[in-house]
Design a protein around this motif. Structure first.
Motif, PDB file in Angstrom:
ATOM      1  N   GLY A 202      -6.806  68.874 -66.291  1.00 41.86           N
ATOM      2  CA  GLY A 202      -7.570  68.465 -65.125  1.00 41.86           C
ATOM      3  C   GLY A 202      -7.385  69.378 -63.917  1.00 41.86           C
ATOM      4  N   VAL A 203      -6.832  70.594 -64.133  1.00 33.24           N
ATOM      5  CA  VAL A 203      -6.523  71.486 -63.019  1.00 33.24           C
ATOM      6  C   VAL A 203      -7.789  71.949 -62.306  1.00 33.24           C
ATOM      7  CG1 VAL A 203      -5.626  73.789 -62.443  1.00 33.24           C
ATOM      8  CG2 VAL A 203      -4.279  72.224 -63.842  1.00 33.24           C
ATOM      9  N   PHE A 204      -8.812  72.310 -63.072  1.00 36.37           N
ATOM     10  CA  PHE A 204     -10.059  72.785 -62.463  1.00 36.37           C
ATOM     11  C   PHE A 204     -10.654  71.709 -61.550  1.00 36.37           C
ATOM     12  CE2 PHE A 204     -14.619  73.504 -62.317  1.00 36.37           C
ATOM     13  CZ  PHE A 204     -14.719  74.875 -62.098  1.00 36.37           C
ATOM     14  N   ASP A 205     -10.742  70.486 -62.066  1.00 30.55           N
ATOM     15  CA  ASP A 205     -11.304  69.388 -61.275  1.00 30.55           C
ATOM     16  C   ASP A 205     -10.437  69.071 -60.059  1.00 30.55           C
ATOM     17  OD1 ASP A 205     -13.476  69.126 -62.957  1.00 30.55           O
ATOM     18  OD2 ASP A 205     -12.555  67.554 -64.172  1.00 30.55           O
ATOM     19  N   SER A 206      -9.124  69.163 -60.232  1.00 26.52           N
ATOM     20  CA  SER A 206      -8.218  68.887 -59.117  1.00 26.52           C
ATOM     21  C   SER A 206      -8.388  69.915 -58.006  1.00 26.52           C
ATOM     22  CB  SER A 206      -6.761  68.892 -59.601  1.00 26.52           C
ATOM     23  OG  SER A 206      -6.530  67.830 -60.507  1.00 26.52           O
ATOM     24  N   LEU A 207      -8.554  71.187 -58.397  1.00 32.11           N
ATOM     25  CA  LEU A 207      -8.730  72.225 -57.393  1.00 32.11           C
ATOM     26  C   LEU A 207     -10.073  72.080 -56.687  1.00 32.11           C
ATOM     27  CD1 LEU A 207      -7.732  74.664 -55.911  1.00 32.11           C
ATOM     28  CD2 LEU A 207      -8.386  76.105 -57.850  1.00 32.11           C
TER      29      LEU A 207
END
Length: 318
Positions: A202-207
């Motif tokens: 979920g790193v992309f969405d979190s960023l």
């Protein structure tokens, strides 16, 4: 790169959907009365944007004074449009298309600014002159692509007098028209693959969420811009970031940001991710706080670099 297409966008944000859209973006519609028939014209001319090429010529910052839209972003060129033509009317179901007879003074031009030359000089690509006839009228420009060391802009053309249409690819570099079919699936790009790489945990969405909430900016694989759906320039404030400290001249133009991107020929998902984490960290700090989340346990792990994300991903193959 060979024949592999590198697109500057994973989301098609620079769309001139029709002459009517152009009209809404610019106040250029004219009407002439002739035997009770109203003929609508569209006049569009975008001014030269503010352009910065920096950090070993890998990154480009483009600001547009009147906001969002009308710019195509490439490896070697930034392009805007200069159009004067009768309006094409397209119904919602696209079955009814009215493309009136073309007159002599109509034109559909692409003005491109050379990113590799001092002062970014312009050149004009006259699409109707390249076509060599008056049978088709340009309707919408989708985006700008980079392939085989050249910048291209795809243009949809509607045949005058009926609903026939065709797509062409305008070679901005050499100023000629090519068959769009040879470019294959334009959705399969390195940038889209980059988004998949950063999606682990979920790193992309979190960023994306953090950039939106903290700075009112939209993060994507390869570029940053303002959010077209919720654009509010007055809320954009990056004054307390490393980017503002390192590049104060560009930071002053952030409210007019059209796009901040990594040029496709130099693009690296790793470098883009690591650079953004540092640029938009609070001034003096190394990176933004971003976490990967274990889908089973919910455990969160701070990710400080692309390499750390790859290690986390290898340990969480599910």
């Amino acid at each position: 790169m060979g024949k592999k297409i590198k697109i500057l966008f994973c989301i098609l944000l620079v769309t001139i959907a029709s002459a009517g859209f152009l009209l809404l973006r610019k106040s250029g519609q004219k009407q002439t009365q002739n035997n009770s028939e109203v003929v609508k014209y569209v006049d569009v001319k975008f001014e030269k944007p503010t352009i910065h090429v920096f950090d070993d010529n890998k990154f480009v910052f483009v600001a547009q004074k009147d906001g969002f839209g009308g710019i195509a972003f490439g490896q070697d060129y930034i392009s805007v449009f200069d159009v004067h033509q009768k309006q094409i009317n397209i119904s919602r179901d696209k079955e009814q298309i009215v493309s009136p007879k073309m007159v002599k003074d109509e034109y559909f031009n692409i003005i491109s600014y050379d990113l590799n030359a001092a002062g970014f000089p312009s050149k004009k690509t006259e699409v109707y002159q390249l076509l060599g006839e008056k049978e088709y009228r340009g309707s919408h420009v989708i985006n700008q692509y980079y392939a085989d060391n050249k910048d291209y802009i795809p243009v949809t053309l509607y045949k005058v007098g009926n609903n026939a249409s065709k797509d062409i690819m305008v070679d901005i570099t050499n100023q000629k028209v090519e068959n769009i079919d040879k470019f294959g699936d334009l959705q399969k790009t390195n940038f889209s693959y980059g988004g998949l790489e950063l999606g682990k945990g979920g790193v992309f969405d979190s960023l994306r969420k953090l950039m939106e909430e903290k700075y009112h900016l939209n993060f994507a694989a390869g570029y940053i811009n303002t959010n077209i759906a919720n654009r509010d320039p007055e809320k954009i404030d990056i004054s307390n970031t490393n980017f503002a400290q390192d590049y104060p001249e560009m930071a002053k133009d952030i409210k007019n940001l059209a796009r901040l991107y990594m040029r496709p020929n130099q693009y690296s998902t790793k470098e883009w991710f690591d650079t953004v984490l540092h640029w938009f960290a609070p001034r003096g700090e190394d990176v933004l706080e971003i976490y990967a989340t274990d889908p089973k346990s919910g455990e969160k792990t701070q990710i400080k670099s692309y390499d750390e994300l790859m290690v986390w991903s290898a340990n969480h193959p599910e």
